[in-house]
Design an enzyme around this catalytic site. Sequence first.
Site, PDB file in Angstrom:
ATOM      1  CB  CYS A  32      -0.594   2.563   3.978  1.00  0.00           C
ATOM      2  SG  CYS A  32      -2.077   1.925   3.219  1.00  0.00           S
ATOM      3  CG  ASP A  33       3.145   1.246   4.507  1.00  0.00           C
ATOM      4  OD1 ASP A  33       2.698   1.789   5.525  1.00  0.00           O
ATOM      5  OD2 ASP A  33       2.906   0.060   4.202  1.00  0.00           O
ATOM      6  CB  CYS A  41      -0.928  -0.007   1.214  1.00  0.00           C
ATOM      7  SG  CYS A  41      -1.920   1.481   1.331  1.00  0.00           S
TER       8      CYS A  41
END
Length: 318
Positions: free
Chosen positions: A140-141, A137
């Site tokens: 997300c990261d 992701c």
Amino acid sequence: MTQATRHTRLLIIGSGPAGYTAGVYASRAMLAPILVQGIQPGGQLTITTDVENWPGDASVMGPDLMVRMEAHAKEMGCEIISDHIQSLDLSARPFVAQGDSGTTYTADAVILATGAQAKWLGLPSEEHFKGFGVSACATCDGFFYRGQEIVVVGGGNTAVEEALFLTNFASKVTLIHRRDSLRAEKIMQERLFKNPKIEVLWNHGIEEIIGGDSPRGVEGVRARHVDTGEITEIPCKGFFVAIGHAPASDLVRDQLELHNGGYVKVEPGTTQTSIPGVFAAGDLTDHIYRQAVTSAGMGCMAALDAEKWLAGHETKTA
Ligand code: FAD
Ligand code: NAP
């Protein structure tokens, strides 16, 4: 932990575009549905940024779109519950779903809209570094890799989108694909090839993710040419797997007919599964289109199919 039992005429499992659209239609049909959101409220679009193909919005942030869909379903009267279904028994009526919260849901009809989950390569080194440099992701990261080199694997829309997004943080992004052409949409490919921070390594598979253990972290990947077997090592701090998604059909694996590698089979042109009164919509049942708009369309179909089915069947009262 609550131990309540809740009965509903229609239980909708999943809160992506399919689930929320089913919620809107079923509420307007006065079925008083209960929708259980699962551990990813809003579904897959909550892990992306710009969505440019949702009709009516030339550009909308995925998470914003899903917040609007949730509000819409609520406004129409859908009861939305933050819970995750851990088991579903379709062998008797009413159907019984057990929530992680301790609540038992019984339902005369069920719409399955559990979508899909990211696929992994299945390498031991991938497992070892998950959360320590290996991710599925980018939204997300990606932020963790400011100024660092990143590798993305995959050749579809997700891989291209992730690679483009990651250039916001990374000094360089290498996209590794196992063939010599991408399956991503042409407009996405154009953006990818134009981006000076992105390099594509064609015809390579991932052999291993390499890194250290103190502290645990990725330092590179070893890629193998699919024809010659030649090994190339690419240094990177972040490794993003974007090789597609598998249907989230575990709940019904031994109960419903599945096909094409785990997708719930429905009667062509409907959302009816192999058990009457159980309907499936969205990515869970669709190995071809897998779009927000098609999932929403199937959510609508499922609610209409469920309404018709419930109207023709004696149901347990709440
Ligand atoms: P999902 O969105 O997958 O939602 C599934 C829902 O089921 C989740 O809410 C989850 O919590 C719930 N759930 C799962 N298991 C359980 C359980 N046991 N109990 C309760 N709930 C459960 N499509 C586009 O059209 N345009 C785009 O730009 C686009 N970008 C994308 C970017 C990324 C990074 C990804 C991964 C996908 C993208 N897609 C895009 C595809 C799109 O997101 C999907 O087609 C769509 O979200 C599928 O909707 P769905 O409702 O079927 O399921
Ligand atoms: P996808 O279209 O199935 O593509 C998966 C890619 O990963 C393919 O290129 C595939 O290679 C590669 N791959 C699969 N298994 C692999 C493995 N074990 N090792 C190496 N490579 C592997 O999946 P996706 O990109 O996640 O897209 C899923 C759906 O969501 C699609 O329908 C897509 O259109 C949609 N989506 C849309 C948007 C958008 O509209 N902007 C954005 C994201 C996703 P091959 O090509 O060789 O098969």
